[in-house]
Design an enzyme around this catalytic site. Structure first.
Site, PDB file in Angstrom:
ATOM      1  N   ASP A  14       0.845  -1.204   0.000  1.00  0.00           N
ATOM      2  CA  ASP A  14       0.000   0.000   0.000  1.00  0.00           C
ATOM      3  C   ASP A  14       0.877   1.251   0.000  1.00  0.00           C
ATOM      4  O   ASP A  14       0.568   2.250  -0.662  1.00  0.00           O
ATOM      5  CB  ASP A  14      -0.885  -0.009   1.260  1.00  0.00           C
ATOM      6  N   HIS A 207      -6.511   4.491   6.978  1.00  0.00           N
ATOM      7  CA  HIS A 207      -5.679   5.560   6.426  1.00  0.00           C
ATOM      8  C   HIS A 207      -5.903   6.794   7.288  1.00  0.00           C
ATOM      9  O   HIS A 207      -6.948   6.942   7.920  1.00  0.00           O
ATOM     10  CB  HIS A 207      -6.039   5.816   4.954  1.00  0.00           C
ATOM     11  N   CYS A 238      -3.926   5.087  -2.571  1.00  0.00           N
ATOM     12  CA  CYS A 238      -4.316   4.183  -3.649  1.00  0.00           C
ATOM     13  C   CYS A 238      -4.500   4.980  -4.925  1.00  0.00           C
ATOM     14  O   CYS A 238      -5.252   5.956  -4.956  1.00  0.00           O
ATOM     15  CB  CYS A 238      -5.609   3.457  -3.288  1.00  0.00           C
ATOM     16  N   ASN A 247      -1.396   5.359   4.760  1.00  0.00           N
ATOM     17  CA  ASN A 247      -1.902   4.494   5.842  1.00  0.00           C
ATOM     18  C   ASN A 247      -1.556   5.137   7.175  1.00  0.00           C
ATOM     19  O   ASN A 247      -0.697   6.016   7.255  1.00  0.00           O
ATOM     20  CB  ASN A 247      -1.181   3.140   5.799  1.00  0.00           C
TER      21      ASN A 247
HETATM   22  N1  COA Z   1      -1.201 -10.104 -12.717  1.00  0.00           N
HETATM   23  C1  COA Z   1      -0.570  -9.763 -13.865  1.00  0.00           C
HETATM   24  N2  COA Z   1      -1.218  -9.572 -15.019  1.00  0.00           N
HETATM   25  C2  COA Z   1      -2.561  -9.743 -15.007  1.00  0.00           C
HETATM   26  C3  COA Z   1      -3.253 -10.108 -13.849  1.00  0.00           C
HETATM   27  C4  COA Z   1      -2.511 -10.273 -12.656  1.00  0.00           C
HETATM   28  N3  COA Z   1      -3.103 -10.596 -11.510  1.00  0.00           N
HETATM   29  N4  COA Z   1      -4.562 -10.190 -14.150  1.00  0.00           N
HETATM   30  C5  COA Z   1      -4.689  -9.912 -15.458  1.00  0.00           C
HETATM   31  N5  COA Z   1      -3.473  -9.629 -15.973  1.00  0.00           N
HETATM   32  C6  COA Z   1      -3.145  -9.290 -17.353  1.00  0.00           C
HETATM   33  C7  COA Z   1      -3.804 -10.222 -18.362  1.00  0.00           C
HETATM   34  O1  COA Z   1      -3.019 -11.340 -18.548  1.00  0.00           O
HETATM   35  C8  COA Z   1      -3.876  -9.332 -19.580  1.00  0.00           C
HETATM   36  O2  COA Z   1      -2.590  -9.239 -20.147  1.00  0.00           O
HETATM   37  P1  COA Z   1      -2.353  -8.933 -21.723  1.00  0.00           P
HETATM   38  O3  COA Z   1      -2.913  -7.580 -21.973  1.00  0.00           O
HETATM   39  O4  COA Z   1      -0.875  -8.984 -21.859  1.00  0.00           O
HETATM   40  O5  COA Z   1      -3.094 -10.022 -22.414  1.00  0.00           O
HETATM   41  C9  COA Z   1      -4.183  -7.957 -18.999  1.00  0.00           C
HETATM   42  O6  COA Z   1      -3.709  -8.008 -17.648  1.00  0.00           O
HETATM   43  C10 COA Z   1      -5.656  -7.633 -19.018  1.00  0.00           C
HETATM   44  O7  COA Z   1      -6.353  -8.695 -18.408  1.00  0.00           O
HETATM   45  P2  COA Z   1      -7.851  -8.538 -17.902  1.00  0.00           P
HETATM   46  O8  COA Z   1      -8.267  -9.784 -17.224  1.00  0.00           O
HETATM   47  O9  COA Z   1      -8.720  -8.037 -19.046  1.00  0.00           O
HETATM   48  O10 COA Z   1      -7.668  -7.428 -16.798  1.00  0.00           O
HETATM   49  P3  COA Z   1      -8.219  -5.950 -16.732  1.00  0.00           P
HETATM   50  O11 COA Z   1      -7.569  -5.074 -17.723  1.00  0.00           O
HETATM   51  O12 COA Z   1      -9.697  -5.997 -16.674  1.00  0.00           O
HETATM   52  O13 COA Z   1      -7.624  -5.534 -15.275  1.00  0.00           O
HETATM   53  C11 COA Z   1      -6.952  -6.288 -13.088  1.00  0.00           C
HETATM   54  C12 COA Z   1      -8.053  -6.232 -14.134  1.00  0.00           C
HETATM   55  C13 COA Z   1      -7.587  -6.821 -11.841  1.00  0.00           C
HETATM   56  C14 COA Z   1      -5.852  -7.212 -13.584  1.00  0.00           C
HETATM   57  C15 COA Z   1      -6.353  -4.879 -12.892  1.00  0.00           C
HETATM   58  O14 COA Z   1      -7.378  -3.936 -12.776  1.00  0.00           O
HETATM   59  C16 COA Z   1      -5.500  -4.809 -11.647  1.00  0.00           C
HETATM   60  O15 COA Z   1      -4.426  -5.397 -11.588  1.00  0.00           O
HETATM   61  N6  COA Z   1      -5.945  -4.083 -10.618  1.00  0.00           N
HETATM   62  C17 COA Z   1      -5.243  -3.987  -9.348  1.00  0.00           C
HETATM   63  C18 COA Z   1      -5.287  -2.588  -8.878  1.00  0.00           C
HETATM   64  C19 COA Z   1      -4.559  -2.426  -7.564  1.00  0.00           C
HETATM   65  O16 COA Z   1      -3.523  -2.989  -7.332  1.00  0.00           O
HETATM   66  N7  COA Z   1      -5.118  -1.594  -6.697  1.00  0.00           N
HETATM   67  C20 COA Z   1      -4.528  -1.290  -5.442  1.00  0.00           C
HETATM   68  C21 COA Z   1      -4.627  -2.385  -4.451  1.00  0.00           C
HETATM   69  S1  COA Z   1      -6.223  -2.642  -3.837  1.00  0.00           S
HETATM   70 ZN    ZN Z   2      -5.034   0.988   2.051  1.00  0.00          ZN
END
Ligand code: COA
Ligand code: ZN
Length: 306
Positions: A14, A207, A238, A247
């Site tokens: 975070d 936070h 975030c 945090n």
């Molecule tokens: N780790 C690495 N790559 C990932 C992944 C993961 N957990 N999940 C999906 N991907 C990759 C896919 O393989 C795909 O890759 P490509 O473009 O090379 O084919 C791409 O990401 C898109 O995949 P998709 O399933 O369509 O994901 P999305 O674009 O809808 O994004 C998340 C969804 C969840 C992956 C993304 O929003 C995310 O990582 N969010 C986390 C945000 C975060 O960390 N917030 C703070 C903490 S709470």
């Molecule tokens: Zn947090």
């Protein structure tokens, strides 16, 4: 409940996820070492999320296998989906934290899923983790307010908590992602949850955006909560939840707990060393609300030594 409190240091996840420049994996490990030196035993070490979404966490797969394996030190990995789960387990994680927001909009912005989809994915991953012997925590993010939708009805938080426990979560973390909770609300929330689930299976994540982080922690403590997330120097925020500041600072929380007679096992001097490491690797001036007091104590000591 005893007076032992577990500090789960989330600075590496975070804390750093919003940092604009990539921090070398070796620097992240140096920060971890200093925190272990201070006596911290629980870490959210990284997140296995899309590197496009959070470039800072792109090294999760390199970092995790390099975490020092020591007695009593637990590492948790945040994951947003099944792919994250698979990457985390492949990198050696034995404990994963899933993230689910209490509102439609934050789920969409954070993990590109509707609330319903996010719940289903959490259930699938929780079930799988259970059969594969991986420990789990489910975070309910924005539990006390959402940057997009405002107030969150506590009944939603209770229902999501029920669903996560029913799906096999070992622990549910109530997260005030943007720091809008107040102590009365926190007391109400945990009182209800502790009436239903053991306090040992609940944790709190605050936070400090509106200077109520410690008051909220105390309100949770009074309800029997003994596991808290915090971040060294108050790092954090975030990228998908505008308005969130850092945090609660680990040193603020530990200082309050140690002064109040709780057992944290964490030393303030050790944390001050860790703050210096965090400042070096982020090139930022850091420190929680206690920082001014530390500085005044240092001045007094220096004057006395002259
Ligand atoms: N780790 C690495 N790559 C990932 C992944 C993961 N957990 N999940 C999906 N991907 C990759 C896919 O393989 C795909 O890759 P490509 O473009 O090379 O084919 C791409 O990401 C898109 O995949 P998709 O399933 O369509 O994901 P999305 O674009 O809808 O994004 C998340 C969804 C969840 C992956 C993304 O929003 C995310 O990582 N969010 C986390 C945000 C975060 O960390 N917030 C703070 C903490 S709470
Ligand atoms: Zn947090």
């Amino acid at each position: 409940m005893g007076d032992k409190v577990i500090i789960n240091e989330v600075g590496l996840r975070d804390g750093l996820q919003i940092h604009p420049h990539f921090i070398a994996t070796t620097d992240k490990l140096a920060l971890l070492d200093s925190l272990i030196g201070a006596g911290v035993t629980s870490f959210e070490a990284t997140s296995f999320v899309s590197p496009k979404a959070v470039p800072q966490m792109a090294d999760a797969g390199d970092l995790f296998p390099r975490l020092p394996q020591k007695d009593r030190i637990a590492y948790h990995a945040l994951i947003p989906n099944e792919k994250g789960y698979e990457r985390a387990v492949a990198a050696g994680a034995r404990s994963v934290a899933l993230v689910l927001a209490a509102t439609e909009t934050l789920n969409k912005r954070n993990i590109n899923m509707s609330l319903g989809e996010a719940v289903e994915i959490c259930k699938t991953v929780l079930k799988r983790a259970r059969t594969e012997g991986i420990a789990t925590r489910a975070y309910i993010a924005a539990a006390c307010g959402c940057p997009y939708e405002g107030a969150v009805d506590l009944s939603v938080v209770y229902a999501l908590t029920d669903e996560m426990f029913a799906a096999g979560a070992a622990d549910v973390g109530i997260a005030d992602t943007i720091g809008v909770a107040n102590p009365a609300q926190v007391a109400r929330l945990f009182k209800t949850l502790v009436g239903k689930y053991p306090a040992a299976r609940l944790s709190a994540h605050f936070h400090d955006t509106r200077a109520m982080g410690l008051a909220n922690s105390w309100a949770a403590l009074e309800q029997g909560i003994r596991r808290f997330d915090s971040s060294i120097g108050g790092l954090g925020g975030c990228p998908f939840a505008p308005g969130a500041s850092g945090n609660i600072a680990t040193e603020d929380l530990v200082f309050m707990l140690n002064e109040s007679g709780f057992e944290t096992g964490v030393s303030i001097d050790g944390l001050r060393d860790a703050i210096r490491v965090a400042e070096r690797i982020t090139s930022k001036h850091l420190g929680g609300r206690i920082a001014a007091y530390f500085a005044s104590q240092d001045k007094r000591r220096a004057a006395a030594a002259e």
